[in-house]
Scaffold this active site. Structure first.
Site, short mmCIF file in Angstrom:
data_model
loop_
_atom_site.label_atom_id
_atom_site.label_comp_id
_atom_site.label_asym_id
_atom_site.label_seq_id
_atom_site.Cartn_x
_atom_site.Cartn_y
_atom_site.Cartn_z
N LYS A 128 0.64 -1.36 -0.31
CA LYS A 128 0.36 -0.14 -0.25
C LYS A 128 0.96 1.23 -0.24
O LYS A 128 0.47 2.33 -0.67
CB LYS A 128 -0.91 -0.24 1.76
CG LYS A 128 -2.34 -0.66 1.46
CD LYS A 128 -3.68 -0.30 2.67
CE LYS A 128 -4.08 -1.39 2.03
NZ LYS A 128 -5.16 -1.65 3.35
N GLU A 129 2.44 1.14 0.64
CA GLU A 129 3.21 1.90 0.47
C GLU A 129 3.94 1.51 0.14
O GLU A 129 5.00 1.00 0.23
CB GLU A 129 3.49 2.75 1.71
CG GLU A 129 1.89 2.86 2.53
CD GLU A 129 1.70 3.70 4.04
OE1 GLU A 129 1.31 4.89 4.95
OE2 GLU A 129 2.57 2.65 4.70
N ASP A 171 6.76 -0.43 9.86
CA ASP A 171 5.43 -1.91 10.84
C ASP A 171 4.83 -2.36 10.54
O ASP A 171 4.29 -3.32 11.38
CB ASP A 171 4.57 -0.16 11.55
CG ASP A 171 4.15 -0.06 12.83
OD1 ASP A 171 5.46 -0.13 13.54
OD2 ASP A 171 3.18 0.00 13.26
N LYS A 183 -0.27 4.63 14.81
CA LYS A 183 1.15 4.97 14.36
C LYS A 183 1.58 5.89 15.61
O LYS A 183 2.86 6.42 15.40
CB LYS A 183 0.84 6.74 13.38
CG LYS A 183 2.01 7.18 12.96
CD LYS A 183 1.33 8.42 11.50
CE LYS A 183 2.29 8.98 10.98
NZ LYS A 183 1.81 10.40 10.25
N ASP A 188 5.50 11.46 6.30
CA ASP A 188 4.57 10.55 6.37
C ASP A 188 5.72 10.32 4.94
O ASP A 188 6.48 11.81 4.25
CB ASP A 188 3.49 11.21 5.57
CG ASP A 188 1.59 11.36 6.65
OD1 ASP A 188 1.84 11.33 7.30
OD2 ASP A 188 0.83 12.64 5.72
N ASP A 196 -2.04 13.27 15.78
CA ASP A 196 -1.57 14.13 15.61
C ASP A 196 -2.13 15.75 16.10
O ASP A 196 -2.13 16.22 17.04
CB ASP A 196 -2.03 14.83 14.56
CG ASP A 196 -2.74 14.36 13.21
OD1 ASP A 196 -3.81 14.04 13.78
OD2 ASP A 196 -2.58 14.32 11.74
#
Length: 665
Positions: free
Chosen positions: A45-46, A75, A214, A238, A380
């Site tokens: 996905k990333e 992670d 996160k 990010d 955040d």
């Protein structure tokens, strides 16, 4: 919601820095150290190449390289991600000198090569060939899903049977040049200058210990970096948000060098900006109000909220208030601790592995009084809110050239899923003991608590949006008037409120650099979110709060599909997924269309429509907003149209709504 937003209109601040004057007050050897935190969790996905480009752009800052350390939190515990960074570390030895020698502004290699494809410089061709070779290796490994035996090194021996993304030991890799990951004590680039540290961290995980998403990953990086480098400034980034301005750190020093604000300054936030937006930004992913307009209003109070990326923290701010520090469990984690041993020493590595353990935080202040705060999916927002309550302030820095640029979701489902996650996280703060209206007003003042409340209660927009999307329409279908007649004085109040609210929104959007078409898409997406992710996020939070299990945290995909990209580039909405999120939206489109056609038919027959005039105006406005939905239902044959089952379900439920309304009216 309107009243809470006015707190952000009281005293907006616009700032400007002059980094060219910085060297008049500070010498190179006095530049502070910087630890950069990049989080990733899923190589599919990333994509690792996106994360690599982000890291390389940050390593190439116009800043003393021995002052920079890059920490990559994986992670997902993927050996594919580690392999990508091993290749990137080798490429960095050539890329960083190239950027300095040619004064490159776009220091993400991918962006640079895409924007300079016409260059015929031999240096350009050489470095591009090196980059393409690295990219090919990484993507080949990704396609296979494993690392070939001839490419495996000793560092991959930890990936044994039983090693999964949710159950694995700590992996921290800092190696000398022969092992490729960088350590500034030994490694230099090909021009002889020291290289930044590049450190891969995958924290320990098991199925019985909470990992706090996160926020938990950031706290592990906070502790590991404290043991290894302990730089006073931390940048959280990010994985897809690359550096677009190599002088960003100099802008930060302009504020950090000001003794008048330094003592209680927790962080400096840059706006999130994006590349790859289609011309009209059909999904309103620019979030111009959220990322550019409202932070200026926050800045006139106690400072903007943290938005997850592009934020420079004072390490000290994460350990208690300005006058009430919270000491860590061991002195090596203190913000004042000076690291005197090499980061590759056994003692440092052992301690780093210890503080990255999944049970380290048990019976400690981590996540409550120290570090990034737990208890919400929007770590955040929650963290900055708690820091402001402790007495810290923040600044909003919005230079003309974007400091960072990132990717945006290119399908409607990904956009709405991301917003639904935010809604759940915001409600987790709003209905906790730290409620911004009650707890926040005691520690931040009324205006700041109202500003934070505007975001905390963001999901309740679903209530008025749903009412206005269904009630007037069902009333019109039953020839029932619920608004004043055109001849009545109250009619003008409705018109004034509508034009005033939309007018103010448009002026703010336009003054922030927006266009008329983007503003239209922005207000359309506000309606779509109200009918989908705000509603489902509210319901999911309610179910979660009474103990009914819901889906867990899910990543927004940053991987690009060619067909998706083509449709997005042409400004065509991408539905495709048969998700319940689309049912209320499709229902609203159907009911509004039929009620508008009925009203229009009655008007053309000469029926008296004076009492239904406002309803017709409202319904016509919603029909215009739903044009992409009608096209996706009836006019498109591509894979991105609304799935047939969603259309069928929405039609049946719409008919049921109509019959129920007939009984009521």
């Amino acid at each position: 919601m309107w009243a809470s937003l006015q707190a952000l209109r009281m005293s907006p601040i616009r700032r400007k820095e002059f980094p060219q004057d910085l060297k008049q007050i500070i010498k190179d050897e006095d530049f502070v150290g910087l630890d950069v935190f990049i989080c990733t969790a899923d190589p599919y996905k990333e994509p690792p190449m996106n994360v690599v480009n982000t890291a390389l752009s940050l390593m190439a800052y116009d800043y003393p390289t021995d002052k920079i350390s890059i920490y990559v939190s994986d992670d997902g515990g993927s050996d594919l991600t580690l392999f990508a960074f091993m290749e990137a570390a080798e490429f960095a030895r050539h890329w960083l000198p190239f950027c300095r020698e040619h004064n490159v502004m776009e220091r993400s290699p991918q962006v640079y090569f895409e924007s300079n494809y016409h260059s015929s410089s031999p240096h350009f061709e050489k470095i591009k060939i090196m980059y393409e070779a690295m990219k090919m290796k990484v993507e080949h490994v990704m396609d296979k899903g494993k690392i070939a035996d001839e490419q495996r090194r000793q560092v991959f021996n930890k990936w044994i049977k039983g090693f999964t993304r949710m159950n694995h030991p700590t992996v921290i890799q800092i190696m000398n040049y022969e092992q490729v990951i960088l350590d500034t004590k030994h490694d230099k680039d090909n021009s002889g200058r020291l290289m930044p540290n590049l450190i891969y961290v995958s924290r320990e995980k098991n199925n019985t210990s909470p990992h706090h998403f996160k926020a938990g990953a950031l706290n592990v990086l906070l502790r590991v970096s404290a043991v290894m480098t302990n730089a006073p400034i931390i940048l959280t980034q990010d994985c897809d948000m690359y550096s677009n301005d190599p002088q960003t750190l100099l802008r930060i020093l302009c504020y950090l060098s000001d003794p008048a604000i330094k003592s209680n300054l927790a962080f400096i936030q840059f706006p999130q900006r994006f590349h790859g937006l289609n011309k009209q930004d059909i999904y309103a992913c620019e979030y111009k109000h959220h990322f550019q307009v409202n932070p200026m209003g926050f800045d006139g109070l106690k400072g903007p909220s943290y938005i997850g990326s592009g934020c420079f923290f004072h390490r000290r701010a994460l350990f208690g208030g300005p006058s009430t520090p919270v000491p860590p469990e061991i002195p090596e984690l203190s913000p004042d601790h000076v690291v005197s041993k090499p980061i590759q020493s056994q003692e440092i590595l052992s301690l780093a592995h210890h503080v990255a353990g999944c049970n380290y935080e048990n019976q400690t202040n981590w996540g409550s009084k120290s570090g990034f705060r737990y208890g919400s999916l929007v770590e955040d927002y929650n963290t900055s809110y708690r820091l402001h309550c402790e007495g810290w302030k923040s600044l909003f820095c919005n230079p003309k050239r974007a400091a960072f640029l990132g990717d945006v979701p290119i399908t409607l489902f990904d956009v709405l899923s991301q917003n639904k996650r935010w809604c759940i996280g915001l409600f987790e703060v709003a209905f906790s003991k730290y409620n911004p209206l009650i707890f926040g007003s005691q520690y931040m003042g009324v205006l700041m608590s109202l500003a934070y409340s505007h975001y905390a209660f963001w999901p309740i927009w679903c209530i008025p949006v749903i009412f206005y999307s269904f009630l007037p329409q069902l009333a019109l279908l039953n020839q029932f008037s619920i608004f004043p007649k055109l001849s009545e004085p109250w009619f003008f109040l409705y018109v004034f409120l509508f034009l005033g609210a939309y007018g103010q929104d448009f002026v703010e959007f336009f003054l922030a650099g927006g266009t008329v078409r983007r503003w239209w898409n922005c207000q359309r997406m506000w309606m779509i979110r109200g009918l989908s992710c705000y509603l489902f996020g509210s319901v999911e939070y309610l179910l979660k709060s009474i103990g009914i299990s819901t889906h867990g945290f899910s990543l927004t995909s940053k991987a690009l599909d060619d067909e998706h990209s083509k449709r997005y580039g042409r400004g065509i909405f991408e539905f495709r997924v048969p998700s319940p999120l689309f049912v209320p939206l499709t229902m609203a489109a159907i009911i509004n269309l039929f009620s508008f056609l009925l009203g229009l038919t009655a008007f053309m027959r000469g029926n008296n429509m004076e009492g239904l005039g406002l309803q017709m105006i409202l319904i016509g406005f919603i029909v215009l907003n739903c044009l992409p939905v009608y096209g996706a239902i009836a006019l498109r044959n591509d894979a991105g149209k609304i799935p047939t089952q969603i259309t069928i379900i929405s039609t049946f439920v719409s008919v049921a709504f109509y019959y129920a309304s007939s009984l009521c009216f």
